[in-house]
Design a protein around this motif. Structure first.
Motif, PDB file in Angstrom:
ATOM      1  N   GLY A  30      56.623   3.734  -0.248  1.00 43.31           N
ATOM      2  CA  GLY A  30      55.270   4.190  -0.564  1.00 43.31           C
ATOM      3  C   GLY A  30      55.143   4.832  -1.929  1.00 43.31           C
ATOM      4  O   GLY A  30      54.095   5.398  -2.251  1.00 43.31           O
ATOM      5  N   SER A  31      56.180   4.739  -2.745  1.00 42.17           N
ATOM      6  CA  SER A  31      56.139   5.433  -4.029  1.00 42.17           C
ATOM      7  C   SER A  31      55.245   4.722  -5.028  1.00 42.17           C
ATOM      8  O   SER A  31      55.430   3.535  -5.317  1.00 42.17           O
ATOM      9  CB  SER A  31      57.554   5.538  -4.612  1.00 42.17           C
ATOM     10  OG  SER A  31      57.477   6.068  -5.915  1.00 42.17           O
ATOM     11  N   ALA A  32      54.285   5.469  -5.587  1.00 39.57           N
ATOM     12  CA  ALA A  32      53.401   4.903  -6.609  1.00 39.57           C
ATOM     13  C   ALA A  32      54.169   4.546  -7.871  1.00 39.57           C
ATOM     14  O   ALA A  32      53.682   3.760  -8.695  1.00 39.57           O
ATOM     15  CB  ALA A  32      52.290   5.897  -6.945  1.00 39.57           C
ATOM     16  N   TRP A  77      57.126   7.738   1.623  1.00 41.20           N
ATOM     17  CA  TRP A  77      57.690   7.896   0.280  1.00 41.20           C
ATOM     18  C   TRP A  77      58.610   9.109   0.322  1.00 41.20           C
ATOM     19  O   TRP A  77      58.534   9.921   1.272  1.00 41.20           O
ATOM     20  CB  TRP A  77      56.583   8.036  -0.776  1.00 41.20           C
ATOM     21  CG  TRP A  77      55.685   9.219  -0.583  1.00 41.20           C
ATOM     22  CD1 TRP A  77      54.742   9.376   0.391  1.00 41.20           C
ATOM     23  CD2 TRP A  77      55.657  10.416  -1.361  1.00 41.20           C
ATOM     24  NE1 TRP A  77      54.119  10.600   0.264  1.00 41.20           N
ATOM     25  CE2 TRP A  77      54.665  11.253  -0.809  1.00 41.20           C
ATOM     26  CE3 TRP A  77      56.354  10.860  -2.482  1.00 41.20           C
ATOM     27  CZ2 TRP A  77      54.362  12.514  -1.326  1.00 41.20           C
ATOM     28  CZ3 TRP A  77      56.052  12.115  -3.013  1.00 41.20           C
ATOM     29  CH2 TRP A  77      55.069  12.929  -2.434  1.00 41.20           C
ATOM     30  N   LEU A 118      47.111   7.597  -6.334  1.00 41.70           N
ATOM     31  CA  LEU A 118      48.273   7.840  -5.459  1.00 41.70           C
ATOM     32  C   LEU A 118      49.367   8.579  -6.226  1.00 41.70           C
ATOM     33  O   LEU A 118      50.015   9.485  -5.692  1.00 41.70           O
ATOM     34  CB  LEU A 118      48.799   6.509  -4.919  1.00 41.70           C
ATOM     35  CG  LEU A 118      49.949   6.639  -3.914  1.00 41.70           C
ATOM     36  CD1 LEU A 118      49.525   7.413  -2.675  1.00 41.70           C
ATOM     37  CD2 LEU A 118      50.484   5.259  -3.523  1.00 41.70           C
ATOM     38  N   ARG A 119      49.554   8.211  -7.477  1.00 41.22           N
ATOM     39  CA  ARG A 119      50.583   8.886  -8.289  1.00 41.22           C
ATOM     40  C   ARG A 119      50.279  10.380  -8.414  1.00 41.22           C
ATOM     41  O   ARG A 119      51.159  11.223  -8.265  1.00 41.22           O
ATOM     42  CB  ARG A 119      50.644   8.225  -9.671  1.00 41.22           C
ATOM     43  CG  ARG A 119      51.790   8.684 -10.542  1.00 41.22           C
ATOM     44  CD  ARG A 119      51.707   8.009 -11.899  1.00 41.22           C
ATOM     45  NE  ARG A 119      52.067   6.607 -11.833  1.00 41.22           N
ATOM     46  CZ  ARG A 119      53.244   6.111 -12.229  1.00 41.22           C
ATOM     47  NH1 ARG A 119      54.158   6.932 -12.728  1.00 41.22           N
ATOM     48  NH2 ARG A 119      53.500   4.827 -12.147  1.00 41.22           N
ATOM     49  N   GLN A 125      50.809  12.148  -5.003  1.00 41.87           N
ATOM     50  CA  GLN A 125      52.213  12.355  -4.651  1.00 41.87           C
ATOM     51  C   GLN A 125      52.841  13.459  -5.508  1.00 41.87           C
ATOM     52  O   GLN A 125      53.628  14.272  -5.009  1.00 41.87           O
ATOM     53  CB  GLN A 125      52.986  11.031  -4.774  1.00 41.87           C
ATOM     54  CG  GLN A 125      52.559  10.051  -3.671  1.00 41.87           C
ATOM     55  CD  GLN A 125      53.255   8.712  -3.716  1.00 41.87           C
ATOM     56  OE1 GLN A 125      53.700   8.260  -4.768  1.00 41.87           O
ATOM     57  NE2 GLN A 125      53.327   8.050  -2.563  1.00 41.87           N
TER      58      GLN A 125
END
Lengths: 281, 236
Positions: A64-66, A95, B4-5, B8
């Protein structure tokens, strides 16, 4: 090659010696890939693999890592897969860190179109590197994001459709998340892409304490709960028989206790059309 | 809506920050998982250090460490390389002078146990080697300078025996995975310096020149102990 349509156990390092010495009658085993990337543990796993189908279940690829996948880690997993020739290869809908940090946990994703595109891209890259489809496991989660717009089963369905991956249906994770978020576990099961489910997981959970009071935690530190066995029966009726695995990661019991739980899963599987010949003694 | 970046990065920052009052119960679960999982990783890599400190002190130091030095690799067997230096700079070091040396020893053993080791170099392979050759150390090798000899303390902590205080003598040790398990060999000053230079890819010619008239016996000691696995020509 797939796993036998039968019950297996999660094999953990403290059980290796007894497992290799006693060669228990179990159809297959699953291990955490990251524990076998190098050194003597990988050699011990090769000895297990000589006699049993092995499933490699990763916890660190961060699908799930962008920021995309860690190329070095993916290369290590590829090398391990080439060495072990696993029956199944799997990872999680989660992620594990940002900016090069790895937080050693399966972190929750907001579920929307952008995250779906990210996970699809990462799954496709992993499958290309590993040379085969993978299974992606539904997570247990303890919070939801306000910006999420796609229900989890629909997210997993779209992921499987767009990438050709399959999924692990973790019954305990569904039970835990349904409790934590007020979901209907049966409706969740009904909404999953049944044809894409390649494996079931069963594990134990515990009630949260202090700040986490009211939540259920996916602890893997105790036997499978009665309610989870019941939900497994529902899954067998809705989705059908698949390879099933007993997961235990903390407060490990004697190996015989895990084998007994696998025997219970095997009986339910067999009653539903699983492999009659793979019954655990 | 954040990307999303961005989401997170912000979530990770929340997990690594001090607990905020009134945070969502779910966030507390992830915060506790992070600390608990990484403390367990460190406990497995530093068993003697954990026994010296006791559960409470070890867990507190591990929690501080994991928030300021979180892992950079999904292979958690590699996590903890900088924990000994972190302990050396901690206030606890003044109370327990053997602490950092014990942690270095724990880490070196952990590294050796998880190394994909290679067999020792056959000296006969050097017959036609060029003068510009460099050696590759055995993957399990650590060359340790301990400010105190903590080996008896380390062994006693792991066996549960009454443990002696660490000896004040400085020890220079080659630690590696041998055929019977972990081996620890004391090296004299010349052999240790030569081994460190060769393990750092200094050419044999330059390292021997630095070692002076005792170079041959120091090199023989390194070969006898099997510190190196291969050689290559530095100019190729």
């Amino acid at each position: 090659m797939g796993a036998p349509l039968a019950a297996g156990i999660g094999l953990r390092l403290p059980h290796h010696q007894e497992f290799l010495a006693s060669r228990p009658e179990i159809a297959w085993v699953e291990v955490h890939s990251e524990n076998y990337l190098s050194g003597p543990a990988a050699a011990a796993l090769e000895r297990v693999r000589a006699d049993y189908p092995v499933s490699l279940h990763g916890v660190g690829l961060s699908l799930g890592s962008a920021e995309g996948l860690d190329a070095a880690h993916l290369a290590r997993l590829r090398a391990l897969a080439q060495r072990i020739e696993p029956a199944l290869l799997s990872e999680h809908l989660a992620w594990t860190g940002a900016g090069g940090t790895h937080l050693a946990d399966l972190l929750p994703l907001p579920l929307h179109e952008e995250s779906l595109e990210v996970v699809c891209r990462n799954v496709l890259r992993a499958q290309e590197a590993l040379g085969r489809p993978i299974l992606v496991e539904n997570p247990s989660t303890y919070l939801q994001f306000a910006e999420s717009s796609i229900p989890e089963p629909e997210f997993l369905t779209a992921l499987c459709q767009r990438t050709g991956c399959g999924m692990i249906c973790d019954i305990n994770n569904i039970f835990v998340s349904a409790h934590n978020h007020g979901w209907d576990a049966r409706a969740y099961l009904r909404a999953l892409p049944a044809a894409a489910v390649g494996e079931y997981h069963l594990a134990g959970h515990a009630p949260g304490e202090d700040e986490a009071e009211g939540l259920l935690l996916d602890t893997h530190d105790r036997p499978v709960a009665g309610d989870v066995w019941a939900l497994f029966q529902t899954a067998l009726e809705m989705i059908g028989p698949r390879p099933v695995m007993i997961e235990r990661d903390a407060r490990l019991p004697p190996l015989s206790a895990l084998l007994a739980e696998a025997a219970q899963a095997q009986s339910m599987l067999a009653a539903c059309g699983g492999d009659q010949h793979a019954l655990v003694a | 809506m954040p990307s999303l970046r961005e989401r997170q990065a912000a979530f990770q920052a929340e997990l690594l920050a001090a607990a905020a009052p009134g945070a969502a119960p779910g966030l507390a679960v992830y915060r506790n998982n992070l600390r608990g999982n990484l403390a367990l990783v460190l406990r497995l890599a530093f068993p003697a250090t954990q026994k010296l400190l006791g559960d409470a002190a070890f867990n507190a130091l591990a929690a501080d460490f994991c928030l300021t030095h979180p892992p950079r690799d999904a292979d958690l067997h590699r996590y903890g390389a900088t924990f000994p230096a972190f302990l050396a700079d901690s206030a606890t070091q003044a109370r327990l002078p053997a602490l950092a040396d014990l942690a270095w020893l724990d880490w070196s053993v952990h590294r050796a146990l998880h190394a994909q080791d290679a067999p020792p170099l056959d000296p006969a392979s050097l017959a036609n080697a060029p003068e510009t050759l460099v050696f590759l150390p055995r993957p399990s090798l650590s060359l340790l300078t301990l400010r105190r000899d903590v080996r008896p303390l380390w062994a006693a902590l792991l066996s549960g025996d009454d443990h002696p205080p660490a000896d004040d003598n400085i020890e220079q040790i080659a630690l590696l995975h041998g055929p019977e398990g972990i081996e620890m060999h004391e090296l004299d000053q010349t052999a240790f310096s030569l081994a460190v230079m060769l393990a750092s890819a200094v050419s044999l010619e330059d390292a021997a020149s630095h070692a002076g008239e005792d170079a041959a016996s120091a090199l023989a000691q390194c070969f006898t102990l099997g510190l190196f696995s291969f050689w290559r020509d530095a100019q190729s």
